[in-house]
Design a protein around this motif. Structure first.
Motif, PDB file in Angstrom:
ATOM      1  N   GLY A  70       0.801  -1.215   0.000  1.00 13.61           N
ATOM      2  CA  GLY A  70       0.000   0.000   0.000  1.00 13.61           C
ATOM      3  C   GLY A  70       0.832   1.262   0.000  1.00 13.61           C
ATOM      4  O   GLY A  70       2.024   1.256  -0.331  1.00 13.61           O
ATOM      5  N   ASP A  71       0.211   2.366   0.418  1.00 12.08           N
ATOM      6  CA  ASP A  71       0.868   3.674   0.372  1.00 12.08           C
ATOM      7  C   ASP A  71       2.077   3.764   1.298  1.00 12.08           C
ATOM      8  O   ASP A  71       2.946   4.615   1.103  1.00 12.08           O
ATOM      9  N   ASP A  72       2.118   2.936   2.327  1.00 12.96           N
ATOM     10  CA  ASP A  72       3.209   2.994   3.305  1.00 12.96           C
ATOM     11  C   ASP A  72       4.255   1.903   3.086  1.00 12.96           C
ATOM     12  O   ASP A  72       4.960   1.512   4.013  1.00 12.96           O
TER      13      ASP A  72
END
Length: 384
Positions: free
Chosen positions: A303-305
């Motif tokens: 994901g984004d992280d």
């Protein structure tokens, strides 16, 4: 041969001991060898470089916690006075922004070990933190930003250190040689590296994001290995005794962090982390690279992280490693034996944004310092 699996976290105890907001972006937070003092370096909003030194108060509680494997709060009286705090001791602001630094080519016998820094102008400087008006010496090491640097460690007293740059080169230096050349040139000399790892002829250069220096095999003076991680996913290792690349591969995604499990002799593992949330562990075949290096791939985050900013092994327990991600989490893993895969020891969120830097203390097992994109300096303890 590569194997792959998803990590299944289980509970791991990570205690945040103290934290402090700092007025600049710290690219690195480093333990000053032999102490519980911390040096942070980076740049502020005005485009200036900053070096700060902090001290931890009430370090007796930390020593007790480390020995007893208990949280600090369980090892000391429950009063505000007994809670460790970060106390700023000094701050230096310079015209050039700092990107990287290390104490790992400075001996522990020094009353105040010397700091090496790499800056956005391609220069390396050596600092006495008690007198930071001017560096002890400085020289141009690269044509572009010095993104990263590393040494074997203060335990060894070895003067070598390695740098990696946006100019696509990895270079090995000797602090004794650089002192001499820079002094002869009025503290602004251009030093000649001991060794240079540059792109092959005809190949485009790629930004080097991380480097590591470590022992290989016997632990003798000439058994030194430098490894670099590149923005395009290349991993390249050079045997510094032979002066040639002995291992290279590509893991498809940019390498954000890289480290040997041991710094002195008989390093058995090399671990790299990437932009896309994967961790790659390479078996060094009893400390030496071979033609068929076994690779294990672990999916850590998605994901984004997913960016895995840092990889660090606990010095006293080199089989245990920590990985930080873009979401403020610390993921703990343990190297298995020759027949088993890396084992997850769990994850814990300690920050709201990406943890750019993580360093374990060489004297107190599990004690770490980190800095994140929220401009916060954090000290904590991993309880194994």
């Amino acid at each position: 041969m590569a194997t792959s699996r998803s990590a299944k976290p289980r509970t791991v105890k990570v205690t945040e001991i103290t934290k402090k907001s700092i007025p600049f972006t710290a690219f690195q937070a480093l333990w000053i060898p032999g102490t519980t003092r911390i040096c942070t370096l980076g740049s502020n909003d005005g485009g200036f470089g900053v070096i700060q030194v902090h001290a931890l108060s009430h370090t007796t509680a930390l020593s007790t916690a480390a020995k007893s494997k208990a949280p600090v709060s369980d090892s000391a009286p429950t009063t505000s006075r007994s809670s460790p705090k970060l106390i700023q001791q000094s701050e230096t602001e310079k015209k050039v922004q700092f990107k990287s630094g290390t104490f790992r080519s400075s001996t522990r016998s020094s009353s105040l070990p010397h700091l090496l820094t790499g800056d956005f102008d391609g220069r390396v400087a050596l600092w006495d933190l008690a007198r930071t008006e001017f560096p002890m010496t400085t020289f141009r090491a690269h044509e572009d930003v010095v993104n990263c640097m590393d040494g074997v460690g203060a335990q060894t007293g070895r003067p070598e250190f390695v740098t990696g740059s946006r100019d696509g080169t990895v270079r090995l230096w000797d602090t004794r040689q650089n002192h001499k050349e820079a002094a002869n040139a009025g503290n602004a000399g251009t030093a000649v590296p001991i060794s240079n790892m540059a792109p092959r002829n005809g190949l485009g250069r790629h930004d080097i994001w991380c480097v590591a220096l470590g022992g290989a095999g016997t632990g003798t003076d000439d058994s030194l290995m430098a490894v670099a991680g590149y923005e395009n996913g290349d991993v390249r290792a050079m045997d510094l005794r032979m002066g040639k690349v002995v291992f290279e591969t590509n893991v498809k995604h940019g390498i954000c962090g890289i480290e040997f499990d041991k710094r002195e002799g008989n390093a058995r593992k090399l671990v790299a982390t990437t932009l896309e949330g994967t961790m790659h562990s390479f078996d060094l075949m009893s400390g030496r690279f071979a033609e068929d290096v076994t690779e294990e791939v672990v999916a850590v985050q998605s994901g984004d992280d997913s960016t895995l900013w840092q990889i660090r092994h606990i010095p006293q327990r080199p089989e245990v490693l920590a990985v930080t991600d873009g979401g403020g989490n610390i993921h703990m893993y343990e190297h298995g034996d020759e027949k088993s895969l890396i084992k997850s020891m769990g994850s814990q969120k300690i920050a709201n944004q990406g943890i750019l830097s993580l360093e374990f203390n060489d004297d107190l097992e599990g004690l770490f310092v980190g800095c994140d994109l929220d401009n916060t300096l954090r000290v904590g303890m991993v309880h194994l």
